[in-house]
Design an enzyme around this catalytic site. Structure first.
Site: not given
Ligand code: PLP
Length: 356
Positions: A99, A166, A190
């Site tokens: 990511w 993030d 998540k």
């Molecule tokens: C799942 C995840 C993403 C992607 O998220 P989307 O909402 O599917 O774009 C980005 N960063 C992290 C750390 C993730 O766990």
């Protein structure tokens, strides 16, 4: 049979959220209508939106000067929105996994995005420690929890340029000193809500400094002005997030859940370290994620991977296969996962060891 949900995302939600969502789908806030069929501008939904923002502020102790937004597009759209809104010429990224790498790749579309350090040469099995953040960059981007590889930056760091994080997979798992960040974002699927909503916490003074023209939908200031209702927000996902946050508040908030998360993770890491069939993929305990716990079969038992996966399924243990790019196992132990589910996995590991 009871199911134990270890999926990495979308992932387990509190039973409270599921039940309140069912109620809300039947009838929302005494309106006689379902949450699925009500105007986002109705006073009942506006109240839900404001309450959810209020819960973000309260549970994360968000200081004045920050805005909370609920947007569409997932964390993946934030990979582009962050540089579009914050980077004039240069930004800096810590590459700690897939990511993080995708975020860096998007930033390169908008200027000079520098990778300050990477753990790629070791399949992202540690968090780089000794690196220098360029002082002339507009921001420094980190991924606090690396969902795929199972590493986590568990302490808020001090950097002298704006820090962007993030936090898709560890938001609300621990207290966060929001004042150390210029911007925090994440997909909600998540640890917070069903898929469909993305949260952004942004310090307003970092906005409005870039010269490029921004499409309205990709301009944080437009969404701040529109109070996350510039266009139709993901109504149901926001409602579900509100329920999860009410549940979390009832448990005692992020300090209380952090204690539980530490306990759950310790239970599983201790078993991985002890059990002769398994080895952890992250050697340094300091870097091990409390949310995504990754392990593989040890050298002499590689052929038991599939048999263990099948054995776990017979115990109701679901979603422990590692990400398709890594293999092995990944048990996601998000806030809503009860300790009993970790205990079920640990006892399956012990039983499997005694049979092999
Ligand atoms: C799942 C995840 C993403 C992607 O998220 P989307 O909402 O599917 O774009 C980005 N960063 C992290 C750390 C993730 O766990």
């Amino acid at each position: 049979m009871k199911k134990h949900n270890f999926y990495a995302g979308p992932s387990i939600l509190p039973q409270y959220t599921i039940e309140k969502s069912i109620e809300g789908i039947k009838e929302f806030a005494g309106t006689g209508l379902s949450i699925l069929e009500i105007s986002h501008r109705s006073k009942e939904f506006v109240a839900c939106m404001n309450d959810t923002i209020g819960l973000f502020r309260e549970l994360l102790d968000i200081p004045a000067g920050y805005q909370v937004l609920f947007l569409g597009g997932g964390a993946s759209l934030q990979f582009a929105m962050v540089p579009m809104n914050l980077m004039n010429t240069k930004s800096a990224y810590l590459n700690t996994g897939e990511w993080a790498g995708k975020a860096l790749k998007e930033a390169k579309n908008f200027g000079e995005a520098v990778e300050v350090a990477s753990s790629k040469e070791k399949l992202f099995n540690y968090i780089p420690k000794n690196y220098t953040v360029p002082q002339d960059a507009d921001y420094f981007h980190i991924t606090t929890n690396n969902t795929i590889y199972g590493t986590e930056i568990k302490k808020d760091m001090d950097v002298s340029i704006p820090l962007v994080a993030d936090m898709s997979s560890d938001i609300f798992s621990r207290p966060v000193d929001v004042s150390k960040y210029a911007l925090i974002y994440g997909g909600a699927q998540k640890n917070l809500a069903p898929a469909g909503v993305t949260f952004v916490i942004v310090r307003e003074d970092v906005l409005g400094k870039v010269s490029r023209p921004l499409p309205s939908m990709l301009d944080y200031r437009v969404h701040i002005k529109g109070e996350s209702m510039f266009n139709t927000p993901p109504v149901f996902a926001v409602f579900a997030a509100q329920q999860t946050l009410l549940w979390l508040k009832g448990l005692g908030g992020v300090e209380a859940i952090q204690k539980k998360n530490i306990e759950k993770a310790a239970l599983l890491y201790d078993e991985i370290d002890r059990n002769r069939l398994f080895v952890p993929t992250i050697p340094d305990p300091e870097d091990r994620s409390l949310m995504n716990i990754c392990f593989v079969m040890s050298e002499n038992y590689k052929e038991l991977e599939k048999p263990f996966a099948d054995f776990a399924k017979t115990k109701g243990i679901l979603g422990i296969e590692g990400h398709r790019s890594v293999g092995g196992f990944r048990a996601s132990t998000y806030n809503a996962l009860p300790k009993e589910s970790v205990e079920a996995l640990v006892s399956a590991m012990k039983e499997f060891e005694s049979k092999n």
